[in-house]
Design a protein around this motif. Structure first.
Motif: not given
Length: 319
Positions: A42-49
């Motif tokens: 998963a992308a490092p910024e998921f799920p925050e973004n």
């Protein structure tokens, strides 16, 4: 951002699940014999973004996995249209159901498990009239040792028949350990046929698996370019697909029951990751079934439910 963490304290295995975006398990660290394996990509910024819940972690696909052609189908004489903007679209087709991009409700949790629920009329009321019947989908994630298990239940809570299909879309990170290489990972699936596809939609015909996509003896990741629907998985009660990192002596195995009659194998472009997606039905099943094709579409009568399980385990490979 509501995130649930579950862990097996004896082994140190741990998983994180987003309640906000489809009860998506976006990380799973499996520990076996002291070896730590970061399983899920998963992308490092998921799920925050909140971006692309379909492109991270383990999206849950329901009441239809993959595509519905042109976002249109007919059920019991009524035509339904799934409008773009209300549901997700890809190349002109509605894709991946109603549950993966909406919040779920946490029912209960403890150290090593969490149970959440999605009810169409409650959690996506703007989508309720897009499906022939209301439904409840429950998923309990739990960890034991280096195994992450999803126990699933589909319930028809309406007074009309419920057609449905279920799938998951896990992104498996490669290689399995940082000292290895993605190209040394061997992908395996015991499947003898594929559905013939036209622009990712089944024509209704099945074909033998071509040599360059035959995974029965395993195929190395760097030789694969896949976006295919495999079938002919055999008649075993327990089925599986796996990734073996030969250099590390570790494999990740995904196991599921025979209700899962198809597996989509997808190599997302530009990523050292592969999707091994067990489905209870083929893409566009609700349309194919109306054409007399056995596409695996399930139907529950009012009050009926169906339970099934998917388990992802990290294991040492015994030479």
């Amino acid at each position: 951002m509501k995130t649930i963490t579950i862990e097996d304290q004896s082994s140190g295995s741990v998983a994180n699940i987003s309640l906000e975006y489809g009860f998506n398990c976006y990380s799973f660290l499996g520990v076996v014999q002291g070896k730590k394996v970061d399983v899920i990509d998963a992308a490092p910024e998921f799920p925050e973004n909140g971006e692309r819940p379909s492109g991270n972690g383990i999206p849950i696909l329901f009441p239809y996995p993959n595509r519905i052609s042109n976002g249109t189908y007919t059920w019991e004489g009524k035509e339904y249209h799934l409008p773009e903007g209300v549901v997700s679209y890809n190349n002109g087709s509605a894709i991946h159901g109603f549950c993966l991009d909406r919040p779920w409700r946490l029912i209960e949790s403890d150290t090593n498990s969490a149970l959440a629920q999605f009810k169409l009329s409650v959690d996506a009321p703007d989508r309720k009239d897009l499906w022939p019947a209301d439904f409840i989908l429950e998923v309990r994630y739990s960890i034991s040792g280096a195994v992450l298990t999803a126990d699933c239940r589909v319930l028809n809570c309406d007074d009309k028949p419920l057609p449905w299909g279920f799938g998951t879309h896990p992104y498996f990170k490669l290689p399995l350990v940082s000292s290895s290489h993605a190209g040394n990972c061997l992908v395996s699936l015991d499947a003898e046929r594929q559905w013939e596809l036209n622009d990712c939609l089944p024509t209704g015909q099945q074909v033998d698996v071509p040599e360059d996509k035959d995974l029965r003896e395993g195929a190395y990741f760097d030789l694969l370019k896949l976006d295919d629907v495999y079938t002919g998985l055999g008649d075993k009660d327990q089925l599986e697909c796996s990734i073996m990192d030969e250099d590390a002596g570790i494999q990740v195995a995904q196991r599921y029951g025979s209700i899962f009659r198809e597996v989509v194998m997808f190599t997302p472009p530009g990523r050292d990751a592969i999707c091994l997606e067990p489905y209870t039905c083929v893409t566009d099943a609700i349309n194919l079934q109306q054409q007399g094709i056995d596409a695996g579409l399930q139907v529950l009568e009012p009050g009926q439910d169906c339970r099934f399980q998917i388990a992802i385990g990290v294991e040492e490979v015994v030479a």
